[in-house]
Design a protein around this motif. Structure first.
Motif, PDB file in Angstrom:
ATOM      1  N   THR A 184       1.180  -0.279  14.900  1.00  0.00           N
ATOM      2  CA  THR A 184       2.447  -0.369  15.617  1.00  0.00           C
ATOM      3  C   THR A 184       2.469   0.415  16.920  1.00  0.00           C
ATOM      4  N   ARG A 241      -7.204  -4.498   5.218  1.00  0.00           N
ATOM      5  CA  ARG A 241      -6.134  -3.551   4.871  1.00  0.00           C
ATOM      6  C   ARG A 241      -5.136  -3.349   6.014  1.00  0.00           C
ATOM      7  N   ASP A 268      -4.505  -5.394   8.614  1.00  0.00           N
ATOM      8  CA  ASP A 268      -3.804  -6.594   9.065  1.00  0.00           C
ATOM      9  C   ASP A 268      -4.022  -7.737   8.073  1.00  0.00           C
ATOM     10  N   SER A 277      -2.098 -10.053   7.232  1.00  0.00           N
ATOM     11  CA  SER A 277      -1.531 -11.316   7.715  1.00  0.00           C
ATOM     12  C   SER A 277      -2.568 -12.134   8.480  1.00  0.00           C
ATOM     13  N   SER A 302      -1.174 -12.705   1.205  1.00  0.00           N
ATOM     14  CA  SER A 302      -0.057 -13.230   2.004  1.00  0.00           C
ATOM     15  C   SER A 302       1.193 -12.362   1.900  1.00  0.00           C
ATOM     16  N   THR A 303       1.314 -11.600   0.822  1.00  0.00           N
ATOM     17  CA  THR A 303       2.498 -10.753   0.631  1.00  0.00           C
ATOM     18  C   THR A 303       2.198  -9.267   0.809  1.00  0.00           C
ATOM     19  N   ALA A 304       0.946  -8.940   1.129  1.00  0.00           N
ATOM     20  CA  ALA A 304       0.547  -7.527   1.247  1.00  0.00           C
ATOM     21  C   ALA A 304       1.109  -6.895   2.517  1.00  0.00           C
ATOM     22  N   SER A 305       1.432  -5.617   2.421  1.00  0.00           N
ATOM     23  CA  SER A 305       1.881  -4.855   3.585  1.00  0.00           C
ATOM     24  C   SER A 305       0.689  -4.165   4.226  1.00  0.00           C
ATOM     25  N   PRO A 306       0.680  -4.048   5.543  1.00  0.00           N
ATOM     26  CA  PRO A 306      -0.442  -3.385   6.218  1.00  0.00           C
ATOM     27  C   PRO A 306      -0.531  -1.909   5.836  1.00  0.00           C
ATOM     28  N   CYS A 307      -1.739  -1.408   5.713  1.00  0.00           N
ATOM     29  CA  CYS A 307      -1.930   0.026   5.485  1.00  0.00           C
ATOM     30  C   CYS A 307      -1.671   0.764   6.798  1.00  0.00           C
ATOM     31  N   LYS A 308      -1.073   1.930   6.709  1.00  0.00           N
ATOM     32  CA  LYS A 308      -0.788   2.713   7.909  1.00  0.00           C
ATOM     33  C   LYS A 308      -1.957   3.598   8.318  1.00  0.00           C
ATOM     34  N   CYS A 358      -3.587   1.227  -0.406  1.00  0.00           N
ATOM     35  CA  CYS A 358      -3.506   2.043   0.811  1.00  0.00           C
ATOM     36  C   CYS A 358      -3.545   3.540   0.528  1.00  0.00           C
TER      37      CYS A 358
END
Length: 373
Positions: free
Chosen positions: A149, A221, A223, A225, A256-262, A348
């Motif tokens: 981000t 991990r 990205d 998407s 498809s539903t995973a959130s990106p690791c920070k 993550c």
């Protein structure tokens, strides 16, 4: 007659002298004006250099812009304006008055190169651009703990400004050469933001294959998407897989539903030693699994190398040496009802990993990945 001839001679002499005088004036005035302009420019350049040395960027920018208007064919004022735009790219007041400062950098440097006949930018021009790219990239790299981000502001700047439109604006940070496998190089990954995923690039104790496995896992991990839309769709078509394939279909759903690791997954030398120990052990004995050949529990084995206990996990893969194939086998996790390998890679909370690939007397190759929080 003689008097008249004398008058004519004097008239011709007067006219000739007058023409000579006019010609002298016509040719001497521009020369003096040019000399004056050059003198003014040299004085202006001295002022610009002094301001640049003092890093008085805001005053320098005003002077440089004024100098560009007065001396549009001189390269140095453009160089100074570009330097200021770059140095103040994150300054709120400067950005308010000059939107998109990095585009100003390119604009001014382009103009500097066009009129660089006096050698003020010269051979240093390309190295200057490279130093700008490196600084922008490094600034983005510092923000990697916040995921893409915040870093994207910097990475997108390189992508847009250094867009490979010509040799001058070649990007140093969005080539395909570092991607895990040339067979799976997609234009969507040709962006500086993905270069930060190559966290083991400068590590000396890992093989290139091991580094690429880590790179590929970070791409997944950080990205999921893009991994879903680009890689998995192409992989599905390439392998002629369909929706009836239970494990691949579940992978598609999970990603498809995973959130990106920070945070990026980082290489860890002690974990690497633990993974290497097990990969060598399994390779020589021809065994498979997490227990050592002497029946040592995997977590006790890993702790022995870390000198501490804590949350940890281990993935083992047999039969392939290709980095992408190894990771994809673990991600699909066919035949493993718990999908433990996939979950470990996508977790993550794991921040460090040791990856070791060694020969195996039965399967040809085996890869061990040891993870900790």
């Amino acid at each position: 007659m003689s008097k008249l001839k004398g008058l004519e001679d004097r008239s011709y002499a007067s006219i000739s002298f007058f023409i000579f005088l006019i010609s002298v004036l016509l040719f001497s005035i521009p020369a003096k004006a040019a000399d004056i302009d050059e003198e003014k420019y040299l004085k202006t350049e001295i002022v610009l250099k002094e301001l640049l040395a003092k890093k008085a960027y805001k005053v320098l920018y005003k002077k440089a812009v004024k100098a560009i208007k007065s001396f549009p064919k001189k390269s140095y004022p453009y160089y100074c304006a570009a330097e200021v735009a770059f140095q103040l790219k994150d300054d709120l007041k400067f950005k308010k008055k000059n939107k998109k400062p990095l585009e100003l950098v390119r604009k001014y440097l382009t103009e500097a190169k066009k009129c660089d006949k006096d050698g003020k930018v010269g051979t240093d021009f390309i190295s200057l651009l490279e130093s700008y790219q490196k600084k922008i990239y490094d600034d983005g790299l510092k923000l990697q703990k916040d995921g893409f981000t915040k870093g994207d502001l910097h990475f997108n700047s390189i992508y847009k400004l250094f867009d490979n439109s010509n040799a001058t604006y070649t990007s140093l940070y969005n080539s395909y050469q570092d991607l895990p496998d040339s067979n799976y190089s997609y234009k969507e990954y040709n962006h500086p933001r993905y270069r930060i995923c190559n966290t083991a690039k400068n590590v000396t104790y890992m093989t290139e294959e091991e580094k690429r496995m880590l790179y590929f896992m970070n791409l997944i991990r950080m990205d999921p998407s893009t991994f879903y839309k680009v890689f998995l769709q192409a992989y599905k078509k390439d392998r002629k897989l369909n929706d009836t394939d239970e494990y691949f279909s579940s992978l598609m759903r999970d990603v498809s539903t995973a959130s990106p690791c920070k945070e990026l997954l980082l290489p860890h030398e002690k974990l690497y030693n633990a993974a290497t120990f097990h990969a060598l052990d399994m390779g020589k004995t021809g065994k498979a699994g997490h227990e050592s050949s002497d029946a040592t529990d995997p977590f006790k084995r890993i702790e022995r190398f870390l000198d501490k206990s804590g949350a940890m996990a281990e993935n083992c893969q047999y039969g392939s040496s290709n980095p992408v194939a190894v990771v994809m086998q673990l991600m699909i996790d066919e035949g493993v009802s718990s999908l433990g390998h996939r979950k470990t890679i996508m977790n993550c909370s794991y921040k460090n990993v040791g990856i070791a690939q060694r020969a195996h007397v039965t399967y040809g190759s085996n890869t061990v990945m040891d993870f900790i929080y």
